[in-house]
Motif scaffolding. Structure first.
Motif, PDB file in Angstrom:
ATOM      1  N   ILE A 388       0.839  -1.209   0.000  1.00  0.00           N
ATOM      2  CA  ILE A 388       0.000   0.000   0.000  1.00  0.00           C
ATOM      3  C   ILE A 388       0.872   1.257   0.000  1.00  0.00           C
ATOM      4  N   GLN A 389       1.998   1.210   0.718  1.00  0.00           N
ATOM      5  CA  GLN A 389       2.916   2.351   0.672  1.00  0.00           C
ATOM      6  C   GLN A 389       3.422   2.566  -0.747  1.00  0.00           C
ATOM      7  N   GLY A 390       3.727   1.458  -1.447  1.00  0.00           N
ATOM      8  CA  GLY A 390       4.185   1.563  -2.828  1.00  0.00           C
ATOM      9  C   GLY A 390       3.126   2.142  -3.749  1.00  0.00           C
ATOM     10  N   LEU A 391       1.845   1.826  -3.470  1.00  0.00           N
ATOM     11  CA  LEU A 391       0.750   2.341  -4.295  1.00  0.00           C
ATOM     12  C   LEU A 391       0.490   3.828  -4.043  1.00  0.00           C
ATOM     13  N   THR A 392       0.681   4.270  -2.789  1.00  0.00           N
ATOM     14  CA  THR A 392       0.237   5.612  -2.405  1.00  0.00           C
ATOM     15  C   THR A 392       1.373   6.580  -2.102  1.00  0.00           C
ATOM     16  N   GLY A 393       2.547   6.055  -1.732  1.00  0.00           N
ATOM     17  CA  GLY A 393       3.642   6.923  -1.303  1.00  0.00           C
ATOM     18  C   GLY A 393       3.467   7.457   0.111  1.00  0.00           C
ATOM     19  N   ILE A 394       2.437   6.976   0.822  1.00  0.00           N
ATOM     20  CA  ILE A 394       2.166   7.427   2.189  1.00  0.00           C
ATOM     21  C   ILE A 394       3.099   6.716   3.165  1.00  0.00           C
ATOM     22  N   ASN A 395       3.553   7.421   4.200  1.00  0.00           N
ATOM     23  CA  ASN A 395       4.448   6.847   5.199  1.00  0.00           C
ATOM     24  C   ASN A 395       3.867   5.552   5.772  1.00  0.00           C
ATOM     25  N   ILE A 396       4.729   4.537   5.920  1.00  0.00           N
ATOM     26  CA  ILE A 396       4.259   3.213   6.323  1.00  0.00           C
ATOM     27  C   ILE A 396       3.654   3.220   7.724  1.00  0.00           C
ATOM     28  N   LEU A 397       4.105   4.124   8.598  1.00  0.00           N
ATOM     29  CA  LEU A 397       3.543   4.184   9.947  1.00  0.00           C
ATOM     30  C   LEU A 397       2.103   4.701   9.917  1.00  0.00           C
ATOM     31  N   ARG A 398       1.817   5.619   8.980  1.00  0.00           N
ATOM     32  CA  ARG A 398       0.434   6.087   8.810  1.00  0.00           C
ATOM     33  C   ARG A 398      -0.455   4.960   8.304  1.00  0.00           C
ATOM     34  N   VAL A 399       0.088   4.171   7.393  1.00  0.00           N
ATOM     35  CA  VAL A 399      -0.675   3.025   6.871  1.00  0.00           C
ATOM     36  C   VAL A 399      -0.921   2.016   7.997  1.00  0.00           C
ATOM     37  N   ALA A 400       0.111   1.768   8.813  1.00  0.00           N
ATOM     38  CA  ALA A 400      -0.013   0.817   9.917  1.00  0.00           C
ATOM     39  C   ALA A 400      -1.044   1.306  10.943  1.00  0.00           C
ATOM     40  N   HIS A 401      -1.046   2.615  11.202  1.00  0.00           N
ATOM     41  CA  HIS A 401      -2.018   3.182  12.143  1.00  0.00           C
ATOM     42  C   HIS A 401      -3.445   3.018  11.615  1.00  0.00           C
TER      43      HIS A 401
END
Length: 433
Positions: A388-401
């Motif tokens: 998902i980080q690769g798809l969006t470029g969003i920080n992985i910690l935000r994705v994990a949260h």
């Protein structure tokens, strides 16, 4: 050395090799070779050759590359786009509206891909831009996708269930059947959470215009027919006894090729890309399985599984306490390894303890898969988070949260199947052995 010293030394060596960046398969082989050379007098070369050949020469394992290839073909087709357009009109009146497309889309795609990463990537490519453009909250878009993509590990045909079945000599067909009700349970929990969250945060859910008549919705649902036929063809051939899981995988590849051709997305380039992608993934998994098989045999020569089982037996853990300890162990291990590696690494050591505690190996397979699902959305190496980080470029910690509530829902499902094991065993027992 004491009963626990030798396994701790070898475990430390394994983590050292893995931490140094050496491939998982080479790390497994290396630990097995060193363990046999230091602690036994067995002929390492002969054992290595016969074990690797035996692990590779398995008919049940033939289903693995075929299901992976089927997923690769569909990954490059217009399936996800058709699913969105077929599902969306029916979900606009449900609290949470199009957020449920992630859940149902992942559930459907999981039933034809068998891979968590492929499910996250395929559905994410379609849903993230669409839902973001419509104004849905980022946290819920990412959370529903990360959590629901883990269904790719559980809903059959599941690649990790094939690996578990081969590693523990369990019936793959029965494992597939056992995964159905837990898969439905997880979808229900995810949908229920989104509904409750949406009712509490109505202002964050955008309004959707839906002026379609009932018949127009029905006509739009025709886009789902190909994927429903594909699921029915694969799973139906297994459950009716017409085909083994391996034969059904071949049926799935043929149907996926026909579907891809019908949607106009099959050409020479996509065919070759899918074939090469499936080959790379299958070789990686087969290599890991061969290394794990050798490590299993090596551990048998050293007597470690028996010693560990004896040591844990002296702790007088109840089955529930043992499952609690194993849950923590698997989640921590899954933070550093992919799900397949976790399964093949641990089965040789864990299964004697599990069977000694009177736990059904079939039920335990589903338990392990759900725990591995939890590790897929747990940093630092939750694989779905990276996708998902690769798809969006969003920080992985935000994705994990964003994925945290779904981690807790997976934990809830784990508690439910532990308290009510019939959720797992009902269908296999009805179908017989």
């Amino acid at each position: 050395m004491s009963e626990i010293t030798i396994p701790l030394c070898l475990l430390g060596l394994l983590f050292l090799l893995l931490g140094s960046g050496i491939w998982v398969a080479f790390s497994l082989l290396g630990v097995g070779i060193i363990g046999m050379m230091v602690f036994t007098d067995a002929p390492v070369g002969n054992v290595l050759a016969t074990t690797v050949w035996g692990a590779s020469n398995s008919w049940a394992l033939a289903a693995l590359p075929l299901f992976i290839w089927m997923g690769e073909i569909l990954f490059r087709s217009k399936l996800s786009e058709n699913m969105f357009e077929g599902l969306a009109p029916w979900l606009t009146h449900l609290p949470g509206r199009l957020l449920h497309v992630n859940i149902f889309g992942c559930g459907i795609f999981a039933a034809v891909s068998g891979s968590s990463a492929a499910t996250a990537a395929t559905i994410g490519k379609m849903s993230i831009p669409e839902l973001t453009q419509r104004g849905y909250p980022e946290k819920m878009i990412l959370g529903t996708l990360a959590g629901s993509a883990t269904l790719g590990l559980l809903i059959p045909p599941s690649i990790i269930l094939i690996v578990y079945g081969v590693a523990t000599e369990q019936s793959i067909a029965r494992l597939f059947i056992a995964g159905l009700l837990p898969g439905v349970l997880l979808v229900t929990l995810f949908v229920g959470y989104v509904i409750i969250w949406s009712l509490l945060n109505k202002e964050q859910i955008p309004m959707e215009e839906n002026n379609l008549s009932f018949m127009e919705k029905v006509r739009g649902t025709k886009r789902l027919i190909p994927v429903i036929l594909l699921i029915g063809g694969v799973l139906g051939s297994i459950y009716t006894g017409i085909a083994s899981p391996t034969d059904a995988a071949a049926v799935g590849v043929v149907l996926a090729l026909l579907l891809s051709r019908a949607t106009g997305s099959l050409c020479k380039e996509t065919f070759i890309e899918g074939l090469l992608g499936a080959t790379r993934t299958s070789c990686m998994i087969a290599f890991i399985l061969a290394g794990a098989a050798f490590l299993t045999v090596a551990m048998g020569f050293t007597g470690i599984p028996k010693s560990l089982a004896t040591w844990i037996g002296t702790m007088d853990l109840s089955p529930y306490a043992l499952l609690g300890a194993l849950t923590i162990f698997f989640v921590v291990l899954g933070c550093f390894l992919d799900g397949i590696s976790v399964v093949v690494l641990t089965t040789s050591v864990i299964m004697p303890m599990v069977q000694a505690a009177g736990i059904d190996p079939l039920w335990f397979g589903i338990f392990v898969v759900i725990v591995v699902e939890m590790s897929q959305i747990t940093p630092p190496v939750g694989f779905n988070l990276f996708v998902i980080q690769g798809l969006t470029g969003i920080n992985i910690l935000r994705v994990a949260h964003a994925a945290l509530p779904f981690f807790l829902l997976l934990l809830t499902a784990l508690a439910i199947i532990t308290v009510v094991p019939e959720v797992v065993t009902l269908l296999p027992n009805m179908m017989g052995s």
